[in-house]
Design an enzyme around this catalytic site. Structure first.
Site, short mmCIF file in Angstrom:
data_model
loop_
_atom_site.label_atom_id
_atom_site.label_comp_id
_atom_site.label_asym_id
_atom_site.label_seq_id
_atom_site.Cartn_x
_atom_site.Cartn_y
_atom_site.Cartn_z
N CYS A 257 38.57 42.00 30.99
CA CYS A 257 37.57 42.84 30.30
C CYS A 257 37.93 43.06 28.82
CB CYS A 257 37.38 44.14 31.06
SG CYS A 257 35.72 44.83 30.87
N HIS A 343 35.73 42.19 36.55
CA HIS A 343 36.84 42.89 37.20
C HIS A 343 37.18 42.27 38.55
CE1 HIS A 343 37.41 46.43 34.54
NE2 HIS A 343 36.17 46.15 34.19
N GLU A 345 39.69 42.84 40.34
CA GLU A 345 40.27 43.85 41.22
C GLU A 345 39.20 44.72 41.87
OE1 GLU A 345 39.11 46.29 37.85
OE2 GLU A 345 39.95 44.28 38.01
#
Length: 372
Positions: A257, A343, A345
């Site tokens: 990001c 993202h 995660e």
């Protein structure tokens, strides 16, 4: 709390447009850039994501608070959004492992939140007119004063916010006897990123946003990571310098990001403010290296310049966003460096992209094999 007893509240946009609603019970005023997230779940993770610092969040899901809060489902040390705007706020909740209700959690953190807003109309307005600063308040009778307060709020473009959310001192995560050591530059890092690295055998030292390369290198890491975070990437000169020095030495580097944008800037690729950004947990991305699609979790208001990326002989585009064809991932052709705009995660969101953490560990292992 009875519906009838709640105070009136409003959303005032920078262009003068007003949307009315009701307070959820916490009186006050809050400012920030207004944005919306299309995720149908994961509100607690969203509210605690450091990338949202300085922003007023509009939830497009019609019901917020219905499953309460859980102490284990936070992505930082507290709430990071400036305020919440929603349609229906649930004062009661139903969930076996909940630690409490959302209203009490907001009260604890003194977060101004308003509900009963026509969020469909508000999101449509932002979509058409772009992200802008806004103010939410229960002080509905003093519009002119609110306009003056709003006028003093700085715009997100050119705004450095990493220093507001980064750790003040270095800290460690994981088992010190783990197989790999990673130096992470915290410009707004999420806890689930650290969890994903730890479960892949990493011991991590997390450094403040203004740490120098020498600080990170002194940990003698096997790889380097630059995190997500809020604000405009261009003012992060120190982070860009760290990225440049890692790249020059061809050390394993992964960015997510804001970290992705920092790596692009370190390669001479500019960034720009998007019309209203990508924020949600169902964004389609195509991996150009494998041809496979991924449903991804995204949260960013800036992106890297695609034309400049394509023209850069040292950089290859690896992922693209299928809705608007913005750059969603890059890698350097002759360096051990890659990054993504989204993202992997998740938290919240799908796990389609977790393989990127495996890819980072594989890059570290290859680099270690060459050294040995």
């Amino acid at each position: 709390m009875k519906y009838q007893t709640r105070k009136k509240a409003l959303v005032l946009l920078a262009d003068g447009t007003i949307f009315y609603g009701k307070s959820v019970g916490i009186e006050g005023t809050s400012t920030g850039e207004i944005c919306f997230n299309t995720g149908m779940t994961g509100y607690q993770e969203i509210f605690t994501d450091p990338s949202y610092f300085g922003q007023l969040m509009v939830a497009t899901n019609a019901h917020i608070g219905n499953y309460g809060v859980n102490d284990n489902e936070v992505e930082s040390d507290g709430i990071k959004i400036s305020g919440l705007i929603c349609r229906n706020f649930s004062f009661t909740h139903s969930r076996v492992d909940s630690n409490g209700n959302l209203k009490d959690w907001f009260t604890k953190h003194n977060l101004v939140a308003i509900s009963d807003v026509d969020t469909r109309a508000l999101v449509a307005y932002i979509r058409d007119n772009g992200a802008m600063n806004a103010i939410i308040s229960t002080d509905v009778d003093n519009i002119e004063d609110l306009k003056k307060q709003l006028a003093a709020v700085p715009t997100m473009e050119g705004l450095e916010l990493a220093s507001k959310v980064s750790t003040k001192e270095p800290y460690f995560v994981g088992d010190e006897n783990a197989e790999f050591k990673i130096s992470a530059l915290d410009i707004g890092i999420k806890k689930n990123i650290l969890r994903n690295l730890v479960k892949r055998g990493a011991y991590i030292k997390v450094f403040p946003y203004n740490a120098k390369f020498e600080d990170l290198a002194a940990f003698n890491p096997d790889g380097y990571f630059i995190s997500n975070g809020p604000g405009d990437p261009e003012p992060l000169i120190e982070a860009q310098e760290v990225a440049k020095q890692i790249i020059e030495r061809n050390l394993p580097l992964f960015g997510i990001c804001l970290g992705h944008q920092v790596i692009a800037l370190a390669n001479g690729i500019s960034t720009y403010k998007m019309h209203n950004g990508h924020r949600g947990i169902n964004h389609p991305v195509k991996n150009l290296l494998t041809g496979k699609g991924e449903i991804t979790s995204q949260n960013h208001g800036f992106a890297i310049n695609r034309e400049e990326t394509e023209a850069n002989e040292n950089v290859e585009i690896t992922h693209v966003h299928l809705n608007d064809h913005t750059v969603a991932g890059i890698r350097m052709k002759d360096k051990n460096v890659f990054s993504v705009q989204y993202h992997p995660e998740a938290s919240p969101g799908p796990h389609d992209s977790e393989y990127l953490f495996d890819q980072f560990i594989e890059n570290i292992m290859k680099a270690k094999a060459v050294i040995s």
